[in-house]
Structures are given as C-alpha cells and as structure tokens.
Design a protein around this motif. Structure first.
Motif, PDB file in Angstrom:
ATOM      1  N   SER A  92       0.851  -1.173   0.010  1.00 19.74           N
ATOM      2  CA  SER A  92       0.081   0.138   0.091  1.00 19.74           C
ATOM      3  C   SER A  92       0.857   1.313   0.111  1.00 19.74           C
ATOM      4  O   SER A  92       1.891   1.363  -0.635  1.00 19.74           O
ATOM      5  N   HIS A 107      -7.015  -2.932   2.769  1.00 20.86           N
ATOM      6  CA  HIS A 107      -6.428  -2.821   3.839  1.00 20.86           C
ATOM      7  C   HIS A 107      -7.169  -3.322   5.011  1.00 20.86           C
ATOM      8  O   HIS A 107      -6.813  -4.339   5.998  1.00 20.86           O
ATOM      9  N   ALA A 118       0.274  -8.833   6.480  1.00 20.22           N
ATOM     10  CA  ALA A 118       0.671  -7.861   6.743  1.00 20.22           C
ATOM     11  C   ALA A 118       0.307  -6.706   5.650  1.00 20.22           C
ATOM     12  O   ALA A 118       0.208  -6.895   4.713  1.00 20.22           O
ATOM     13  N   VAL A 119       0.365  -5.361   6.006  1.00 20.59           N
ATOM     14  CA  VAL A 119       0.157  -4.381   5.051  1.00 20.59           C
ATOM     15  C   VAL A 119       1.669  -3.470   5.032  1.00 20.59           C
ATOM     16  O   VAL A 119       1.977  -2.903   6.104  1.00 20.59           O
ATOM     17  N   ARG A 121       3.183   0.053   4.228  1.00 16.90           N
ATOM     18  CA  ARG A 121       3.025   1.424   3.653  1.00 16.90           C
ATOM     19  C   ARG A 121       4.066   2.090   3.731  1.00 16.90           C
ATOM     20  O   ARG A 121       4.744   2.857   4.461  1.00 16.90           O
ATOM     21  N   ASP A 179       0.336  -3.374  10.029  1.00 22.49           N
ATOM     22  CA  ASP A 179       0.637  -2.345   9.007  1.00 22.49           C
ATOM     23  C   ASP A 179       1.997  -1.703   9.199  1.00 22.49           C
ATOM     24  O   ASP A 179       2.086  -1.367  10.202  1.00 22.49           O
ATOM     25  N   HIS A 180       3.087  -1.986   8.456  1.00 26.45           N
ATOM     26  CA  HIS A 180       4.074  -1.426   8.551  1.00 26.45           C
ATOM     27  C   HIS A 180       4.564  -0.232   7.873  1.00 26.45           C
ATOM     28  O   HIS A 180       4.416  -0.039   6.578  1.00 26.45           O
TER      29      HIS A 180
END
Length: 277
Positions: A92, A107, A118-119, A121, A179-180
C-alpha cells in the motif's frame, strides 16, 4: 508456493529474486510475464485460477493507476482464501491507512480474510529520481524536478528496503499481522533531493514548485489517467502540509539493519552518469 503479483515491477522483482535465492518456491505473475512466468491481470479473472494453484502466500501489488482498486482486488482475495491461501502481504502507501474505500478498504479487510497478513505502507520511492519515471526524466533532460510539495519533507525509501521487509513478512514463522509504515533514515524536501542529485550526478538539478492544478496537468500529459493524476497531485499538497514529514524504525526493526540513505542510493545508481558528466 509464494505468488508474487507484479513480480517484474520495482519491488516485486526484488522480492521474487530474494525469495528464490533463499530457497522459497516462488511464482512470478505479471501482465507481461518473462519466460517461465505466469500471466496475471487484475482485470481478467480468467488469469487468476492458474496463478493461484498450490499457493499459500501472496505478495499483492495493486493494479497500477487505479484510484479505487477495492472492487477489483477483493473478489480475487476472496477467491484466494477459498483456494487455501493463508498469508497475504499487501503493498500500500504511507499516505493511505485503513479506510472504507479505495486501497484503504483492501487494507481494512485483509485481516478479516486471512489469518496471516501484513500491509506495507512505504513512503515515496527513491527509485522515482533515477529510473524512467517523470521526476528522473525531467531531472536528466531539463535539469529540474517539479512538484506541488513546496517545502514539505518526505522520508524517501529504497525499494530494496521495502522488498526486504516484504520477504520477512512473507516468510517469518510468526505472521506480522500489522501494517508497517516504511521510510528511509531521513525526511528530505524536494530542494534537498535536487541538491543531492546535483552533487552525485555532477549535473545541476533544481526543484520547481507548482500548484496542484499544474502538477495534475503534467501528470496527464505523461499519460496518467485524469482521476489518478489529480489524486497524485493531491498527495503532493498533503506533503506540503507535513503529512509525510516523518521517519520510522521499521526497516531496522524487521530486518536488523538500517535503511539506506538517499545519498548512498544515488551514489550506487548514478555512479555511471557522474563519471560521464
């Protein structure tokens, strides 16, 4: 088997190569596959079943230039879950959080669809200034980069650092389920970016600030669909308001090494240009 959608793109090719080097069965899928790859088109469901066969994890890169990819992506992800996929890592953007529309909806739904997810970013890519992207072409051909960011700063990130976080998220024994937000080690303005490009390449590069309307028109002239051109221009104005003025420790936390700086990235990628200047 790990399916890498967009496996010939900026991060996908690095993810696919790294997975293969580390002994993970990998399937590379793209709209224009290389020999041995699989044809995959988000807009053509007939290409989906073969790509999904035997797959247990997916690196999912959204369709390029699509303002609202949710209606395209979510049916495929439903199908992937039914086919036995357990883990999905979604690429993303730091500018897009979980939401009720667009990529933010994908997401938001990911954790509902899959037990492991996992997302990623990432902030804006350093690659934009050295490849055949508009900023790089403008810097090389006209000695300028053009933005609507004003003095806003961005934690530009090396795609190789994004890819390494993706590989860990795809293969770590314990799923990240988070989310990273991924940045480089420093937040830089476009004036500072231009100064580094000038220093490393040996060619003068300036930053020219424009308003969002002019920037959207430039994007459209470069072939970007109008809706997406206006969306990209709006992201620049958000940068100008401080939305991307941050750095995170994600790369170091996940990979155990620091992220690469923009100067070091450019030295590696522009060394040949500098030598011939």
């Amino acid at each position: 088997m790990i399916l890498v959608i967009g496996g010939t793109g900026t991060t996908g090719r690095i993810v696919a190569a790294t997975l293969a080097e580390r002994g993970h069965p990998t399937r590379i899928a793209s709209r224009r596959p290389s020999p041995g790859g699989f044809r995959f088109d988000w807009y053509d469901p007939a290409t989906h079943p073969e790509a999904l066969g035997g797959v247990r994890a997916i690196y999912a890169i959204p369709p390029v230039g699509e303002v609202d990819p949710a209606p395209i992506m979510l049916p495929f992800l439903d199908r992937a879950r039914s086919a036995g996929v357990r883990r999905v890592v979604l690429l993303s953007s730091s500018a897009i959080g979980p939401a009720e529309h667009g990529l933010g909806l994908v997401h938001a739904r990911l954790g509902e669809l899959f037990p492991e997810w996992a997302v990623l970013r990432p902030s804006w890519f350093m690659e934009n200034f050295v490849s055949e992207q508009p900023h790089a072409v403008s810097a090389r051909d006209h000695g300028e980069i053009v933005s609507a960011t004003g003095a806003g700063r961005v934690g530009f990130v090396d795609p190789a650092d994004i890819a390494e976080v993706a590989v860990r998220a795809l293969t770590d024994p314990t799923s990240h389920n988070i989310d990273h937000v991924i940045t480089g080690p420093e937040a830089l303005s476009y004036d500072e970016i231009a100064a580094v490009l000038s220093e490393v390449s040996g060619r003068s590069v300036k930053h020219r600030a424009v308003d969002a309307a002019e920037l959207a028109a430039r994007h459209s002239a470069n072939g970007v669909p109008p809706d997406f051109a206006h969306f990209l221009a709006s992201l620049d104005t958000e940068i100008g308001a401080g939305a991307e003025d941050r750095t995170t420790s994600t790369v170091a936390d996940v990979t155990g090494r620091p992220p690469r700086s923009f100067r070091d990235f450019c030295r590696d990628r522009l060394r040949g240009d500098s030598a011939s200047a």
